[in-house]
Design an enzyme around this catalytic site. Structure first.
Site, PDB file in Angstrom:
ATOM      1  N   HIS A 155       0.832  -1.210   0.000  1.00 26.64           N
ATOM      2  CA  HIS A 155       0.000   0.000   0.000  1.00 26.64           C
ATOM      3  C   HIS A 155       0.862   1.253   0.000  1.00 26.64           C
ATOM      4  CE1 HIS A 155      -3.576   2.267   0.317  1.00 26.64           C
ATOM      5  NE2 HIS A 155      -4.261   1.461   1.093  1.00 26.64           N
ATOM      6  N   ASP A 381      -8.493 -11.414 -17.348  1.00 24.54           N
ATOM      7  CA  ASP A 381      -8.334 -12.575 -18.228  1.00 24.54           C
ATOM      8  C   ASP A 381      -6.909 -12.602 -18.763  1.00 24.54           C
ATOM      9  OD1 ASP A 381      -8.408 -14.548 -20.115  1.00 24.54           O
ATOM     10  OD2 ASP A 381     -10.054 -13.697 -21.282  1.00 24.54           O
TER      11      ASP A 381
END
Length: 399
Positions: A155, A381
């Site tokens: 982060h 994908d």
């Protein structure tokens, strides 16, 4: 069900980072971010008979495309300079693990408790951010031929927008080649310059107390959420109130959970306690400063809603939804008025400070929520179809 790591390697960029980019300054907002690794896990069902071979090919395809995309996202192959406001873009590489899981995806999805407990083993664990890669990937192969891809990114240099922008770029490179990927921007430090260490307060000290962490999964389907929204509108009309905003699925689910947590706190302490609800907000497009497209880094803050004792009559779903909506609107209104980097920095820091004070004094219950809705998670994908399930892992805090 066990997860066994069978290989570990460093994936370096396909081309070296130019010398003038090797010391990347982080922004003042990055300086406020914690050294926390936040994982996302993408599950893919088996789609072929010879899955041992196919999965080996998929792993190799991921490694090759990761090398190519790291040439664009070069800070993710570097190392964080723990005490200095920059990333050493030294091309040391991102970690890539392969793991074998002795079970099937159907077993995992059929047992929510098992899935919840296993999540912490499907994404890499890191403890020393100054010596670890900002990015780590774990390619998990199940006996049924299904796979789970755990991706952890610190982060300190990436918010959720950055994480999913990177994953979307990686999947595009995997399917069509890196030439089809839009170039990211790492220029936030030029807009929000880093501050001297003495000016950046150590606002929140996070300690890993793993024995006190319990993770549970609750599933709200579309029908249940629609009923919650209807109940919210009905409750408001019964109170002779009209909601002049849209009751979204995120707001109503957060309100329900917040209400339940307040009641649990009341049962535990014997009285209603004040509480804060905080939810992250993406500041891209919400502040007057022009931000380059595909800007990577932390450009978020917190929207806060409050509840104080004496408001018991307002512990109703529509009242809490209204408070959440007002908190978000107020946050965007305040940040839209920031005239420069100083204004924005101190607004964000002040939000952190208030929450930190509440946590330290322990007189106010603080509930922190996150939301990944509207991010293109289910578009990930790599070339073998979209994931059947995407979920967050257990946030990992360096020890």
């Amino acid at each position: 069900m066990e997860v066994q790591i069978i290989s570990r390697k460093l994936i370096t960029p396909s081309s070296p980072t130019p010398p003038h980019l090797q010391n990347l300054k982080i922004s003042s907002l990055d300086q406020l971010a914690p050294y926390v690794y936040v994982p996302a896990i993408f599950y893919y069902a088996a789609n072929g008979e010879e899955y041992d071979v196919k999965n080996a090919e998929k792993s190799l395809q991921m490694q090759n495309s990761l090398s190519e995309i790291l040439a664009l996202y070069y800070p993710f192959a570097g190392r964080c300079a723990k005490d200095d406001p920059f990333i050493e873009c030294n091309d040391k590489g991102a970690e890539f693990f392969e793991a074998q899981v002795n079970g099937s995806l159907s077993q995992l999805f059929g047992d929510r408790e098992l899935e919840t407990n296993l999540k912490s083993h499907l994404a890499p664990h890191y403890f020393d951010p100054s010596n670890s890669s900002p990015l780590a990937v774990q390619f998990n192969m199940f006996e049924c031929g299904g796979i789970a891809i755990g991706i952890s990114l610190t982060h300190k240099i990436a918010d959720a927008f950055t994480v999913f922008t990177f994953i979307n770029a990686w999947t595009t490179a995997s399917r069509f080649g890196v030439d089809q990927v839009p170039c990211p921007s790492f220029e936030l430090a030029s807009i929000f310059p880093p501050r001297a260490a003495s000016r950046v307060e150590n606002i929140v000290t996070i300690k890993a107390v793993t024995n006190n962490i319990v993770t549970k999964m609750f599933v709200f389907d579309g029908v249940a959420i629609s009923k919650l929204k209807e109940a919210t509108n009905f409750s408001a009309s019964g109170s002779h109130q009209s909601l002049n905003y849209q009751v979204t699925r995120v707001k109503v689910v957060i309100a329900l959970i917040w209400r339940c947590l307040m009641r649990l706190s009341q049962a535990r302490h014997g009285c209603m306690r004040p509480s804060l609800m905080k939810v992250p907000v993406n500041l891209r497009g919400k502040i007057p400063q022009p931000i380059p497209e595909n800007s990577c880094g932390n450009l978020i803050s917190w929207a806060v809603a409050q509840f104080k004792p004496g408001d018991e009559s307002e512990v109703k779903l529509h009242e809490l939804v209204s408070r959440i909506n007002s908190g978000i609107e107020n946050a965007f209104s305040n940040y839209s008025k920031a005239t420069g980097d100083d204004d924005l920095f101190f607004l964000v820091m002040d939000g952190f400070r208030k929450v930190s004070k509440a946590l330290i004094e322990n007189e106010v219950d603080v509930y922190m929520f996150g939301c990944w809705c509207r991010f293109p998670m289910y578009e990930a994908d790599f070339g073998w179809g979209k994931p059947t399930l995407v979920c967050g892992g257990n946030s990992q805090v360096p020890r």
